[in-house]
Write an enzyme that holds these catalytic residues in place. Sequence first.
Site, PDB file in Angstrom:
ATOM      1  N   GLY A 274       0.847  -1.198   0.000  1.00  0.00           N
ATOM      2  CA  GLY A 274       0.000   0.000   0.000  1.00  0.00           C
ATOM      3  C   GLY A 274       0.870   1.230   0.000  1.00  0.00           C
ATOM      4  N   GLY A 275       1.930   1.158   0.757  1.00  0.00           N
ATOM      5  CA  GLY A 275       2.906   2.239   0.798  1.00  0.00           C
ATOM      6  C   GLY A 275       4.214   1.711   1.328  1.00  0.00           C
ATOM      7  N   MET A 276       5.312   2.365   0.967  1.00  0.00           N
ATOM      8  CA  MET A 276       6.622   2.024   1.504  1.00  0.00           C
ATOM      9  C   MET A 276       7.295   3.323   1.907  1.00  0.00           C
ATOM     10  SD  MET A 276       8.781  -0.180   2.457  1.00  0.00           S
ATOM     11  CE  MET A 276      10.156   0.465   3.409  1.00  0.00           C
ATOM     12  N   GLU A 277       7.628   3.395   3.191  1.00  0.00           N
ATOM     13  CA  GLU A 277       8.059   4.644   3.815  1.00  0.00           C
ATOM     14  C   GLU A 277       9.514   4.964   3.550  1.00  0.00           C
ATOM     15  OE1 GLU A 277       8.402   1.253   6.816  1.00  0.00           O
ATOM     16  OE2 GLU A 277       6.991   1.886   5.279  1.00  0.00           O
ATOM     17  N   ASN A 278      10.007   4.791   2.350  1.00  0.00           N
ATOM     18  CA  ASN A 278      11.401   5.119   2.050  1.00  0.00           C
ATOM     19  C   ASN A 278      11.686   6.560   2.473  1.00  0.00           C
ATOM     20  OD1 ASN A 278      11.848   2.562   0.662  1.00  0.00           O
ATOM     21  ND2 ASN A 278      10.557   3.410  -0.948  1.00  0.00           N
ATOM     22  N   HIS A 301      -0.577   7.095   7.596  1.00  0.00           N
ATOM     23  CA  HIS A 301       0.234   5.961   8.047  1.00  0.00           C
ATOM     24  C   HIS A 301       1.690   6.146   7.631  1.00  0.00           C
ATOM     25  CE1 HIS A 301       0.953   1.752   9.251  1.00  0.00           C
ATOM     26  NE2 HIS A 301       1.794   1.735   8.224  1.00  0.00           N
ATOM     27  N   GLU A 302       1.898   6.471   6.355  1.00  0.00           N
ATOM     28  CA  GLU A 302       3.278   6.603   5.866  1.00  0.00           C
ATOM     29  C   GLU A 302       3.964   7.813   6.485  1.00  0.00           C
ATOM     30  OE1 GLU A 302       4.289   4.020   4.471  1.00  0.00           O
ATOM     31  OE2 GLU A 302       2.294   3.197   4.121  1.00  0.00           O
ATOM     32  N   HIS A 305       5.417   6.976   9.832  1.00  0.00           N
ATOM     33  CA  HIS A 305       6.683   6.244   9.807  1.00  0.00           C
ATOM     34  C   HIS A 305       7.886   7.179   9.920  1.00  0.00           C
ATOM     35  CE1 HIS A 305       6.003   2.001   9.402  1.00  0.00           C
ATOM     36  NE2 HIS A 305       5.150   2.138   8.407  1.00  0.00           N
ATOM     37  N   GLU A 324       5.576  -1.096  13.052  1.00  0.00           N
ATOM     38  CA  GLU A 324       4.206  -0.991  12.551  1.00  0.00           C
ATOM     39  C   GLU A 324       3.146  -0.789  13.634  1.00  0.00           C
ATOM     40  OE1 GLU A 324       3.567  -0.354   9.667  1.00  0.00           O
ATOM     41  OE2 GLU A 324       5.298  -1.038   8.514  1.00  0.00           O
ATOM     42  N   ASP A 381      10.059 -11.567   4.644  1.00  0.00           N
ATOM     43  CA  ASP A 381       8.909 -11.268   3.781  1.00  0.00           C
ATOM     44  C   ASP A 381       7.842 -12.359   3.872  1.00  0.00           C
ATOM     45  OD1 ASP A 381       9.526  -8.776   2.789  1.00  0.00           O
ATOM     46  OD2 ASP A 381      10.643  -9.545   1.078  1.00  0.00           O
ATOM     47  N   TYR A 389       0.959  -5.030  13.211  1.00  0.00           N
ATOM     48  CA  TYR A 389       0.251  -3.758  13.066  1.00  0.00           C
ATOM     49  C   TYR A 389      -0.839  -3.624  14.139  1.00  0.00           C
ATOM     50  CZ  TYR A 389       2.136  -3.461   8.253  1.00  0.00           C
ATOM     51  OH  TYR A 389       2.944  -3.394   7.148  1.00  0.00           O
TER      52      TYR A 389
END
Length: 608
Positions: A274-278, A301-302, A305, A324, A381, A389
């Site tokens: 859904g999202g990746m908080e890079n 949410h992101e 992070h 999370e 993974d 979460y």
Amino acid sequence: MNQIEDTSTFSNFNEISVTHYDLSFDVDFDTETIRGVATLSLLPVNEQTPTGIHLDSWYLDISKVIDGEGRTLQYHLTQEEFDSSSDLHWQGGDLYIDIPENSALDQITIVYSTHPQSLATCWLPKEQTYGKQHPYLFTQGQAVLNRGLFPCQDTPAARATYSASVRVPKGLTAVMSAIAVSETDSEDGSKSVFHFEMKNRIPIYLLAFAVGNLVSKDLSSRSKVWSEPESIDACANEFDEIVDIYISQGEQLFGEYLWGRYDILIMPPAFPWGGMENSTLTFLSSTIVAGDKSLANVAAHEVSHSWFGNLITNGNWSEFWLNEGFTMYAERRIIEKVHGSELAELQAFHGLSVLKNEVNSLGETSEMTKLRPDITGMDPDDTYTRVPYEKGFALLTHLAEEVGGKPKFDEFLKEYVAKFKWQSIVAEQFFDFFFEYFEVDHLKDNVESYLYSVGVPYYVKEYKNNLITSIDETVNTWTESYTLGDIESWGTWEIAGFLDQLYESDKVTAEHVSKLSETINFNNRNCVVTFEWCKLIIKHQLVDLYGVVRELVKSTGRQTLLKPIYEELCKGSEVEKSFARELYDNYNTTMYHASVARNILKIINKDQ
């Protein structure tokens, strides 16, 4: 200080630290490989200097290793032979570089190229992009995939700064999880070179970049959104000022935003999350862009992070709840402050349902229902669930109530961030600080239970408010008299909650669901509503409605949507199981990231 152990890495990060990575990536779309040069700055952790360094590597083709003075270093790569027909070993190999006494220990440079099947790189042909004119590349580091992009200490326990240059074909743009410094031409003028710098010490899984036909629009003075030109206006309109509102609210709750910029890249549909908080550049699924801002709050949410996960990081992947669970708590605090308590509680109510379903799917006594599971020898993974979460959120909610409520816990979290920022930690460090801050010694005996109890915990909060009551009443009137009321005026989370409660209810029959489909059109809804609708119609085996299921699973690679759908299909009759196999065979190579495809295949093959 706790010495962190991490079984997912070959690196000797507790003996020698990589303090900085200077990286050069030359992107080759024709061969689907990246030619790389990685210069690592090293610092012994203890007084005793090790004789070599162990790094993580996933089938990298190493051509040369030299020290800081240009002298060749001996190295040995231990890994199993590559076999494309088998489930490749996720851990890759142990790259050991010998550092002789007369060699400069402070720096080594490794020249290499990536493998075409690296799990860190996702190459999309132009047909899989919005514009269908140019190819696209994105990289994914979490959890332990960056070892397939460059040799590194691929553990969240190790933090480093980095600088990078990304060489791409002319006409394409590179964006990265760092501050953009400049754009130049390659020596022969055939490529564009984008230069980036990350001055903050990050866990290396937060390093990622993307290459494509990309443009941007400013959202605020510190934030912009990137996407392909065909969707940039829709993306900018979806998020406009709300991102900066979330960041500002996060600052009030948890302390200063320390990353400089917060940009968003809207990803192609094949993106697995859904999202990746890079760091500085969140990758967001295109499923979030609903066209009516109904899912824009997912960005909370992101944004959260930025404090929990990026600023303070789980020391290993057994501690994923420290990322999370805290982020879920922070997200719902931000939602409560910006959108009101009823929406935040509705989302928490929905999250509790997600937790119960996840525990039911995993098994109530499953190791993976623990807050701190033992994942030794497992690909992190493959251990991904919603438990860290929602169980993590439930624990923090419980602790907040035990110490006197949310405002007191907010102040604690601000101090927690101040104490542990730029660190990777384990649960013991959190609890030690918690019991230092609050005089609640009666809770100390509960810590082991908090971390190691299986199933849904005893302390989960049951939520009740006007929105939730309205959902419950509508479920009852529909099951008793096929009466709905004004459901069309509801927002996304109310409708999703209604469908989820129908799914959970023993009173609901196939006839109820069939009549609902005749009463309300659930086609062309956003992904949250569509997902809940698909679960409901699969449970009741309404085959004539399965067209919407096909549309969902062929249009996204997002794991949190796909896994539950395939699980629901595989719980059904042979018709549903055959349908699941057909969907997987049709779309796994064109839409699903390799790690997602592997997890789905395990679901399909589970009972075979």
